[in-house]
Design a protein around this motif. Structure first.
Motif, PDB file in Angstrom:
ATOM      1  N   GLU A  61       0.811  -1.211   0.000  1.00 19.31           N
ATOM      2  CA  GLU A  61       0.000   0.000   0.000  1.00 19.31           C
ATOM      3  C   GLU A  61       0.850   1.269   0.000  1.00 19.31           C
ATOM      4  O   GLU A  61       0.815   2.058  -0.941  1.00 19.31           O
ATOM      5  CB  GLU A  61      -0.955  -0.003   1.196  1.00 19.31           C
ATOM      6  N   THR A  62       1.635   1.480   1.063  1.00 22.58           N
ATOM      7  CA  THR A  62       2.350   2.741   1.193  1.00 22.58           C
ATOM      8  C   THR A  62       3.409   2.916   0.116  1.00 22.58           C
ATOM      9  O   THR A  62       3.527   3.990  -0.496  1.00 22.58           O
ATOM     10  CB  THR A  62       2.981   2.854   2.589  1.00 22.58           C
ATOM     11  N   ASP A 104       2.130   4.001  -3.103  1.00 19.63           N
ATOM     12  CA  ASP A 104       1.894   5.437  -3.204  1.00 19.63           C
ATOM     13  C   ASP A 104       3.141   6.173  -3.705  1.00 19.63           C
ATOM     14  O   ASP A 104       3.037   7.262  -4.273  1.00 19.63           O
ATOM     15  CB  ASP A 104       1.492   6.021  -1.846  1.00 19.63           C
TER      16      ASP A 104
END
Length: 439
Positions: free
Chosen positions: A126-127, A130
């Motif tokens: 997820e992170t 980004d």
């Protein structure tokens, strides 16, 4: 930006290093490393300050980047891992994050094992997404899957020595060879393994990460993390692939980190001057000092915990309320042979077991019956503590994962993680028996 001067010979034994590494006492400074509880440092003159800020001269400019107490910790852990340099940060999660950001860079790709701590999987899928960094997860035991997942954009291969929570043992040498054939470094999270039980650099790992919160600290009192550069990966061999090390570091003019700091130190310079400086995951001097105190007894604690965990695992293996015990020290475990090869000093004290019964809506209730009635074990989201701890991965540490991801990591709805502490093994066994009898 640099580590302290070596205070001990490289050949010094493990126990001596864990007590004295990275620090040399003097008449004016006591035998115990001091806490440098300060945010900033006075410069002797403006020329010195300018040189330090421009990385032309080694030294400390501000405690966000480095602190004398932190540097002792970094030196000690680097010595224990047989590495060239280290960077200490605010937590194990921060250590993984800054390591992967520094290596993957813009648009990079990571190949990682399915069998990872849940927080690491959150970071990877997820992170980091980004940040434009992609990830492919593979079964750590499938060597062909590692090879097939590597692409021209891959910059990191990542895994754990002994996976949390099922205690799968990685074939480090085999995975390292695959990574190196592709021209990328192997990063190993060895939090569970500890440098007392295994030094991944001796088996081909290029970077070793620890959550110092766990075994290195040993008392559940302080957050911290560290990454060790083994000094084995040559970023200059394919310079175009690693512009963050071999190209101009624009914030410092035309400086090239690979030329200025060299192999084994350019990575630490980048992490401290960019990722720690910009994002701010700094370790506090007090936490660094507390972790240093914990490291002094590392081998004593880990040896005791390892022996206790095996005793408890052997008992659970014969318990009628337990369907499986995931401990590689047990004969018949799929990773028993790898444990004997890579862990001659003992198998880590973090393992798991599954309760007997179906994987349906009653699973959580059965797990809760056991965990809520333990009196010696503590229900805590931590490992490596002096206290014996338990957790339910499916609803706690790995609760964000999908059912398929949990299955790929070997985690069921009735899996219970154990981190053996320093209590009497008989008391731990009696505590488990008492709770399991309520099922």
């Amino acid at each position: 930006m640099t580590t302290t001067e070596l205070a001990l010979a490289p050949s010094t034994g493990f126990s001596t290093t864990q007590v004295q590494g990275g620090y040399r006492a003097s008449a004016s400074v006591g035998a115990v490393p001091p806490i440098h509880q300060t945010a900033a440092y006075e410069f002797s003159n403006l020329a010195e300050a300018a040189d330090l800020f421009a990385l032309r001269k080694p030294g400390i400019i501000y405690s966000r980047n480095a602190n004398p107490t932190q540097q002792i910790l970094e030196e000690r852990i680097a010595c224990l891992e047989g590495g060239a340099s280290a960077v200490a940060v605010a937590s194990g999660q921060a250590a993984v994050a800054v390591t992967l950001l520094a290596l993957a860079h813009r648009g990079g790709h990571i190949v990682a094992a399915h069998q990872l701590y849940g927080g690491t999987i959150d970071l990877l899928q997820e992170t980091l997404d980004d940040f434009g960094i992609g990830v492919t997860f593979v079964d750590q035991d499938d060597l062909d899957a590692w090879r097939d997942a590597i692409t021209p954009q891959t910059r990191v291969v990542f895994a754990e020595t002994v996976a949390n929570p099922i205690a799968q043992v990685l074939d480090i040498r085999a995975v390292a060879d695959i990574a190196h054939e592709a021209g990328v470094p192997l990063v190993i999270d060895s939090t569970v393994g500890t440098p007392h039980l295994i030094r991944p650099g001796e088996h081909g790992a290029d970077f070793v990460v620890h959550s110092a919160t766990k075994f290195l600290s040993g008392h559940g009192s302080s957050l911290g993390g560290v990454v060790v550069d083994q000094g084995t990966f040559d970023f200059g061999a394919d310079a175009a692939r690693w512009p963050q090390f071999t190209g101009p570091y624009t914030r410092f003019g035309e400086m090239v980190l690979w030329e200025q700091f060299g192999q084994g130190h350019a990575f630490a310079a980048l992490v401290k001057s960019k990722y720690v400086h910009d994002l701010g995951p700094s370790i506090s001097p007090f936490n660094a000092w507390q972790i240093l105190q914990g490291i002094e007894t590392l081998d004593l604690r880990v040896a005791r915990q390892s022996a206790t965990a095996l005793t408890v695992a052997e008992h659970l293996a014969g318990h009628p309320a337990v369907s499986a015990v995931h401990h590689p020290g047990l004969p018949g475990n799929p990773w028993h042979e790898l444990a004997e090869r890579y862990l001659p000093n003992g198998v880590p004290s973090v393992f798991s077991f599954d309760l007997a019964g179906t994987q349906d809506e009653t699973a959580f209730t059965r797990v809760a019956t056991v965990l809520d009635n333990l009196r010696v074990f503590r229900l805590v989201a931590n490992i490596g503590d002096a206290r014996s701890l338990v957790a339910h991965p499916a609803s706690m540490t790995h609760g964000h994962l999908t059912a398929d991801q949990r299955a790929a990591a070997g985690i069921s709805l009735t899996t219970i993680r154990v981190s053996a502490g320093l209590e009497d093994p008989a008391d731990l066994i009696a505590d488990l028996d008492r709770a399991l009898a309520l099922l």
